[in-house]
Structure formats: C-alpha cells, structure tokens
Design a protein around this motif. Structure first.
Motif, mmCIF file in Angstrom:
data_model
loop_
_atom_site.group_PDB
_atom_site.id
_atom_site.type_symbol
_atom_site.label_atom_id
_atom_site.label_comp_id
_atom_site.label_asym_id
_atom_site.label_seq_id
_atom_site.Cartn_x
_atom_site.Cartn_y
_atom_site.Cartn_z
ATOM 1 N N ARG A 3 -12.919 -7.409 1.845
ATOM 2 C CA ARG A 3 -11.673 -8.187 1.920
ATOM 3 C C ARG A 3 -12.013 -9.621 2.256
ATOM 4 N NH1 ARG A 3 -7.364 -10.423 1.223
ATOM 5 N NH2 ARG A 3 -5.318 -9.762 1.953
ATOM 6 N N GLY B 14 -4.375 0.287 -5.653
ATOM 7 C CA GLY B 14 -5.430 -0.353 -4.874
ATOM 8 C C GLY B 14 -6.195 0.637 -4.028
ATOM 9 N N HIS C 12 -8.460 -5.345 -4.130
ATOM 10 C CA HIS C 12 -7.502 -6.308 -3.560
ATOM 11 C C HIS C 12 -8.136 -7.229 -2.521
ATOM 12 C CE1 HIS C 12 -3.788 -3.631 -4.703
ATOM 13 N NE2 HIS C 12 -4.725 -3.617 -5.631
ATOM 14 N N THR D 267 -9.933 3.873 -4.396
ATOM 15 C CA THR D 267 -9.109 2.949 -5.181
ATOM 16 C C THR D 267 -8.515 3.632 -6.402
ATOM 17 O OG1 THR D 267 -10.329 1.002 -4.442
ATOM 18 C CG2 THR D 267 -9.180 0.821 -6.541
ATOM 19 N N HIS E 229 -4.317 -0.537 3.122
ATOM 20 C CA HIS E 229 -5.014 -1.729 2.642
ATOM 21 C C HIS E 229 -5.623 -2.546 3.788
ATOM 22 C CE1 HIS E 229 -2.691 -1.943 -1.462
ATOM 23 N NE2 HIS E 229 -3.496 -0.896 -1.357
ATOM 24 N N SER F 54 0.826 -1.197 0.000
ATOM 25 C CA SER F 54 0.000 0.000 0.000
ATOM 26 C C SER F 54 0.869 1.259 0.000
ATOM 27 C CB SER F 54 -0.904 0.007 1.230
ATOM 28 O OG SER F 54 -1.635 1.203 1.315
ATOM 29 N N ASN G 176 -7.283 2.911 -0.699
ATOM 30 C CA ASN G 176 -6.565 3.657 0.333
ATOM 31 C C ASN G 176 -7.567 3.964 1.440
ATOM 32 O OD1 ASN G 176 -4.745 5.062 1.833
ATOM 33 N ND2 ASN G 176 -4.558 6.797 0.441
#
Length: 542
Positions: free
Chosen positions: A302, A536, A513, A454, A51, A45, A538
């Motif tokens: 996630r 990716g 991700h 992202t 991340h 990250s 943040n």
C-alpha cells in the motif's frame, strides 16, 4: 434505471481508523447533546478491514481519548512492545546496531503490536453500537455538488461489462446525501480526495504531497526465533543512498512476525523494482535467520503518505472535510499514522458538531491546537533531510534535529519536486539485476498476490484508466523502459510483444489497490478509480 437515494446528516467515506473514529466521536457528541442525527460510513472493501494494511506498532494516544475503557471493551491490543532494536545494514551480509537513544522518535515503550485491520473491525462494532450505519462493499465513486458545496456522494454502479454496457445484473449506484457534512477518509491518495484537493485548491501554497510504497508479509516462524514484543527497524541495504527507505519486523502473538519495507516514491532510477528490493531485503542474515523454516501467511502492499506538515492541504472545503491519510497526517519520523489519523477524525467530529450548533469553526484552525499538529511540526524536516542529503547524511541531520533540537530547528526545509517528476531517463541509470526467487524466502509477484486474496469481477470496466493509451509504448518505454512493469507490486502492468509489435497490457484483476501507479507514473497518465464494490484484496489480519 433511476438511482435510489438516502439522506444522512453526516456521510463518511472510508471505514479506516480516521473515518471510524470520526463516526464514533460524532455519535458520542450527538448522544451527549441529545441530538437525533444520522451517520453512515461507506467502505469499498467487502468487509471492514479488508483493505487495511499497516505495519503496525500502535500508539494509543487517540484511542485513549476516544474510548478510554478500550481494555475493558476487549480492543484487540494484545502484545505490548517489550524491546526496540535498530540496525543499519551495511551491505548484503553485515549490519551494525544503532543505539536507540539516537532515534527518539523510534522508541515504542507503551505501544502495542497489532493488526490494524482487526482494530478497525473492533472500532466498527463500537460505532454500530452507537447507532452508526456502516455499509461495506459500497465505494463512493462520484461527488454530489449543490451550489458549489459538496452535498454527498454517489456509490459505484454494479453490473457493467468491460465496455461499460449494462449487464442483466446491473444495479445503479445510490445517491447518498449529507445534510450537514461529508467527510472523506479514503486513505492515502483517495480517488475523490485528490479531486477535492484540485477543485478547491486545498494544496495552494504547499509542497506537493510525497509518498512511499510499503510492503508487508506475515510469517509464522519457528519458536526459537520468535520473541514476542520485539520491534526491530533497519535502514541502509539494499536501497541506494539516494533512495533512503526503511524496514520493520514486529514480533506479534501466535509465533507470527510482521515484516516489511518502505521504499520512497521519489526514487530516481526507473530500473528499480520496489517489490524486488523488499524480497532482496529478506535475504540479509539479520532478517533471514528469523524466517528460516517459517511459513509465509500473507502479503500486501500500500502506498503511504509522508509529505508531512509542508504538504498538508487544507482539510476544510465547502460541505465537508478531508481527514487521515486522505489529507496526509502520517508522522513519518515515527512511521506511524494510525493514531494521527484517528485524532484527525476526532477533531473533525468536534468541528462538525460545533458547526451544527451554529459556531464558526474550521478543522485547520482546531488541529493547530492539538498534539497532532505539534507532532507534525516537530517532524517537518525529517523527510526533506533524507531527500536533500541522502540516507547517511540525512540520518545524521535527523539525529541532530530530533535528539538535540527536539524538532525545533529554526528553519523549515521544502521538498518541491513531486515524486513522479523524480525519475531520470533509463539511459542515465544503471540496470539492476535482481536475484531469482528461491520460493523459500523470496517469491514472485503472482504467488504473492494470491496470498492477498485479491478478486475482481473480470467483466467490468477497467479501473486503471489511461488518459493516453499510446503513451506507455510511444513515450515511457523508450524514455523510462516503462517503469510500471517494476513499480507495480502486483504484476498489473506488462509490455507484451506480439508479431514484432509491443503493446501495454493491464491485468487489472491483479490490482491490490496500492495506488502506486497513480502516484509514480512519470506523465501522470494513469488514473486509479474505484472498481465495483467488494473488489480488490481481502486482508484478514493486516
């Protein structure tokens, strides 16, 4: 262009709770022994915590051990849990309370409602104060092997175009060598971790690993509905009985609530959309009343690892260790993995330090003497009960196991079917009609991805690699109605029709991700690899 190289004694891949805990403990041990040893942490990250996504009700067990004076050092643990509430959602309107004594693993007295991302930022400060070098924006893309052992990693190249050609801005990745040990703390379904598990057969004799996809939103809510310190969990609706997941709503500081749904990735119906199940869950009166007139601030998703003890691979390999969710230390019966991840990092640090002193020790053996192993052992049947018996009976069996037998039933169940093999064919399953988004409580994927901050450099190689580019249309579309359209929580995968021809489109710039595609794709045709560093989501406070 030749690669530059750097040498460290210990290289840690991943700046999450396990990696940072390993770094801090190592630095403490080296200082105690007056050893001049170097440690670095690599984080993909753009910043530490960027991340990190987790519920998060935090148990301080490992933090108390690692940094006993964390309160004096202003660790960001500001909201102690004041009340637990558990509800079973019968349908889209009705719910019943569940007495908390029936679910002893869900008691949270003494725990805190936190942002794990902010805790990781604080842990990084503690590590740096001890002399640890931390490099955000540097993903580990390859493993360096020497004489059959892991000897370090190579960070990702920067400045390649979508076809892999070097642009004017090209910078090759660096070789980071580890003189003593390389520790992989990449989080759930780590790209390099899964390579190590395969190469060294670390999961030999184990159940396949199992996963869920966890969603999270942060809302700012009206004062009258906010109850700081309240922890609420639900199960039941909207998920079907053969897909037993669960939800959470945590009342944090500043009139904020943290809410989400966990959907197990061993679900069977390819028409199921985990994202839409989460949006639908928010419309239940027990949830919606808190969100009315509120403002959604953040969104993320996630994969989380939940196989438990039966799926835990060996955490030792030649040249290093797997720790945290890269191995699978989450305690799913508590829906907590931060304290266990931290403990695995602490123990890995002890093992590395003892090896440097010439002792013959292993992380696998050392963990068996800790509370971490005891936790996982007590909860070993939690996930298999749900998979084998469904939501209602599985919950009853877990009450019997956890409440009466305290996790000491005289048998251990297995869950031998990997998640990607659990899908039935589309023609065997009912289609699911999800309601339209109202843009007040429920929202579409793209507006949600926007809130995840992202970003990926568009002209770079796609980090979602298809082993067979024809398989999505030629196989998955007919057999499973191409489930990637639905299991991805960020709208990355689409089936587009042009001039009467269908094609599979990958919008990799949307990727947050989560790793769900790498896990759930029924033919294991998608390989998630690291994009350029800093790409990716943040997440500011997740």
């Amino acid at each position: 262009m030749a690669r530059e190289s750097m040498d460290y004694d210990v290289v840690i891949v991943g700046g999450g709770p396990s990696g940072l805990s390993a770094a801090i403990k190592l630095a403490q041990l080296f200082k105690e022994k007056k050893q001049e040893k170097s440690i670095c942490v690599l984080e993909k990250s753009a910043e530490i915590g960027g991340h990190i996504l987790s519920g998060n009700v935090f148990e301080t067990t490992a933090l108390d051990e690692l940094i006993p004076d964390w309160k004096e050092k202003n660790a960001p643990l500001n909201v102690p849990v004041k009340k637990d509430a558990i509800k079973f959602l019968l349908n889209d309107k009705l719910s019943i309370p569940v007495p908390s004594f029936l679910m002893p693993t869900m008691k949270n007295h003494g725990n805190y409602i936190i942002s794990l991302a902010n805790l990781c930022r604080w842990l990084a400060e503690q590590a740096e104060s001890l002399g640890v070098d931390i490099f955000p924006g540097f993903p580990a893309a390859e493993i360096i092997y020497k004489e059959g052992k892991v000897a370090g990693v190579i960070t990702g190249d920067m400045g390649k175009d979508s076809k892999g050609n070097e642009k004017d801005s090209f910078q090759p990745g660096m070789e980071i060598f580890a003189n003593e040990s390389t520790v992989f703390a990449e989080g759930c379904r780590g790209n390099l971790g899964k390579q190590l598990i395969k190469k060294f057969e670390l999961d030999k004799g184990k159940d396949p690993q199992h996963y869920g996809i966890g969603f999270k939103e942060i809302w700012e809510v009206d004062n009258e509905h906010h109850s700081e310190g309240l922890v609420m969990h639900t199960n039941g609706w909207p998920l079907p009985d053969d897909t037993p997941g669960g939800s959470y709503m945590y009342h944090a500081e500043n009139k904020q609530v943290l809410l989400g749904l966990v959907v197990p990735l061993d679900y069977k119906n390819p028409h199921l959309s985990p994202y839409d199940e989460f949006q639908r869950w928010k419309t239940h009166p027990s949830i919606k009343k808190y969100l009315k007139k509120g403002k959604r601030l953040s969104y993320g998703a996630r994969a989380l690892i939940k196989g438990g003890l039966q799926s835990l691979p060996s955490m030792d390999f030649p040249g290093g260790h797997l720790i945290g969710c890269n191995a699978g230390t989450l305690n799913f019966s508590k829906i907590k993995g931060s304290h266990t991840a931290m403990k695995s990092g602490i123990e890995a640090a002890k093992v590395i330090s003892e090896k440097i002193d010439g002792k013959d020790v292993t992380l696998d053996k050392q963990l068996k003497e800790t509370w971490l192993y005891k936790e996982l052992y007590k909860s070993r049947n939690f996930n298999p009960f749900f998979h084998k018996f469904g939501g209602l009976i599985g919950a009853a069996m877990n009450v019997l196991d956890q409440l009466i037998f305290r996790g000491k039933l005289p048998f251990t169940l297995n869950h031998p079917v990997p998640d990607h093999d659990c899908l039935k064919e589309a023609k065997e399953c009912r289609k699911i009609e999800y309601p339209k988004y109202d843009n007040e409580i429920t929202f579409d994927k793209l507006s949600s991805v926007y809130l995840s901050n992202t970003y990926h450099e568009e002209d770079q190689p796609c980090h979602l690699v298809l082993k067979d580019p024809d398989l999505p249309i030629m196989h998955n579309l007919e057999k499973y109605d191409e489930p990637a359209q639905r299991y991805c929580p960020a709208g990355v995968y689409e089936v587009i029709e042009e001039n009467g021809e269908k094609r599979f489109q990958i919008n990799s710039q949307n990727c947050i991700h989560c790793k769900t595609c790498d896990i759930k794709e029924p033919s294991q045709n998608i390989n998630w690899i690291t994009p350029e560093g800093g790409g990716g989501p943040n997440y500011p406070n997740m």
